[in-house]
Design a protein around this motif. Sequence first.
Motif, PDB file in Angstrom:
ATOM      1  N   PRO A  48     -27.047   7.736 -22.364  1.00 36.04           N
ATOM      2  CA  PRO A  48     -25.871   7.050 -22.920  1.00 36.04           C
ATOM      3  C   PRO A  48     -25.999   6.728 -24.406  1.00 36.04           C
ATOM      4  N   PHE A  49     -27.227   6.490 -24.860  1.00 32.51           N
ATOM      5  CA  PHE A  49     -27.413   6.110 -26.267  1.00 32.51           C
ATOM      6  C   PHE A  49     -27.286   7.311 -27.203  1.00 32.51           C
ATOM      7  N   TRP A  50     -28.018   8.400 -26.912  1.00 31.03           N
ATOM      8  CA  TRP A  50     -27.932   9.519 -27.850  1.00 31.03           C
ATOM      9  C   TRP A  50     -26.632  10.300 -27.690  1.00 31.03           C
ATOM     10  N   GLN A  51     -26.092  10.343 -26.468  1.00 31.58           N
ATOM     11  CA  GLN A  51     -24.817  11.042 -26.306  1.00 31.58           C
ATOM     12  C   GLN A  51     -23.670  10.229 -26.922  1.00 31.58           C
ATOM     13  N   GLY A  52     -23.710   8.906 -26.762  1.00 29.27           N
ATOM     14  CA  GLY A  52     -22.712   8.059 -27.407  1.00 29.27           C
ATOM     15  C   GLY A  52     -22.772   8.169 -28.923  1.00 29.27           C
ATOM     16  N   PHE A  96     -14.575   7.358 -26.646  1.00 26.17           N
ATOM     17  CA  PHE A  96     -15.494   7.754 -25.574  1.00 26.17           C
ATOM     18  C   PHE A  96     -16.952   7.467 -25.962  1.00 26.17           C
ATOM     19  N   GLY A  97     -17.285   7.668 -27.241  1.00 28.25           N
ATOM     20  CA  GLY A  97     -18.644   7.382 -27.698  1.00 28.25           C
ATOM     21  C   GLY A  97     -18.987   5.911 -27.617  1.00 28.25           C
ATOM     22  N   CYS A  98     -18.040   5.058 -28.001  1.00 34.01           N
ATOM     23  CA  CYS A  98     -18.271   3.600 -27.897  1.00 34.01           C
ATOM     24  C   CYS A  98     -18.429   3.177 -26.440  1.00 34.01           C
ATOM     25  N   ALA A  99     -17.611   3.748 -25.558  1.00 30.94           N
ATOM     26  CA  ALA A  99     -17.720   3.418 -24.130  1.00 30.94           C
ATOM     27  C   ALA A  99     -19.069   3.854 -23.572  1.00 30.94           C
ATOM     28  N   GLU A 100     -19.532   5.027 -24.000  1.00 33.24           N
ATOM     29  CA  GLU A 100     -20.836   5.526 -23.543  1.00 33.24           C
ATOM     30  C   GLU A 100     -21.959   4.591 -23.986  1.00 33.24           C
ATOM     31  N   LEU A 101     -21.900   4.135 -25.232  1.00 37.43           N
ATOM     32  CA  LEU A 101     -22.925   3.216 -25.734  1.00 37.43           C
ATOM     33  C   LEU A 101     -22.904   1.880 -24.979  1.00 37.43           C
ATOM     34  N   LEU A 102     -21.720   1.351 -24.740  1.00 40.24           N
ATOM     35  CA  LEU A 102     -21.616   0.065 -24.036  1.00 40.24           C
ATOM     36  C   LEU A 102     -22.152   0.169 -22.609  1.00 40.24           C
TER      37      LEU A 102
END
Length: 199
Positions: A74-78, A49-55
């Motif tokens: 998306p960056f800090w939450q990812g 989920f973190g990788c998806a958020e960053l992408l």
Amino acid sequence: MEGTEPTTSESTGREGNQEANQTVLLTSKPLHRFVQKEPKSLGVVILIFGCAELLMGFQLAGETAYTSNHIYIPFWQGTLFIICGNLSIYTAVHPSKKMVTVCLAMYVVSLLGILVSAVNRLLCFPFITDIAFSMEGDIWSNYRSEQLLCVEIILFTSSLCVSVTLIFLSIIARLALKSTQNQVIIQYVSTTPPPPPQE
């Protein structure tokens, strides 16, 4: 010579019993009960989920519309999700009270981050919907705003799913730490000397 062999085998048997007792003590520890709840598998899920958020954050970075990227959610939450996932995996492999405490702290910080991002994304939905309705004549702009709305809804839903996982991990980590503080282990070691060798 014959008399020394039973003593050696007996002492080896006692050492084996002590190792077995140590194994039983380790498996009954609360930290190992924390590991039995599969934080490694849940950590992999949070990591994905973190990788998806960053992408998705890189995709939203190029948008001029009011999205969750205006405070870089998306960056800090990812990044928080990736850290939590990695910590869960590491703690499952190397369980210790210190690592469970670090995991619990990161779970709480991530939950607070999810709360901030959820409120912000709920505020973003009306702005994106207004853009979609104001550009009814322009098909491509309308289609683009609908895509943005779908991305925000997906990220909002995924963060809610991660929050459920983090709440579960926080509860079992807190219970493991609480029961570790109150646990007393009494181990009885027999001090009777071995019987004399028979001739």
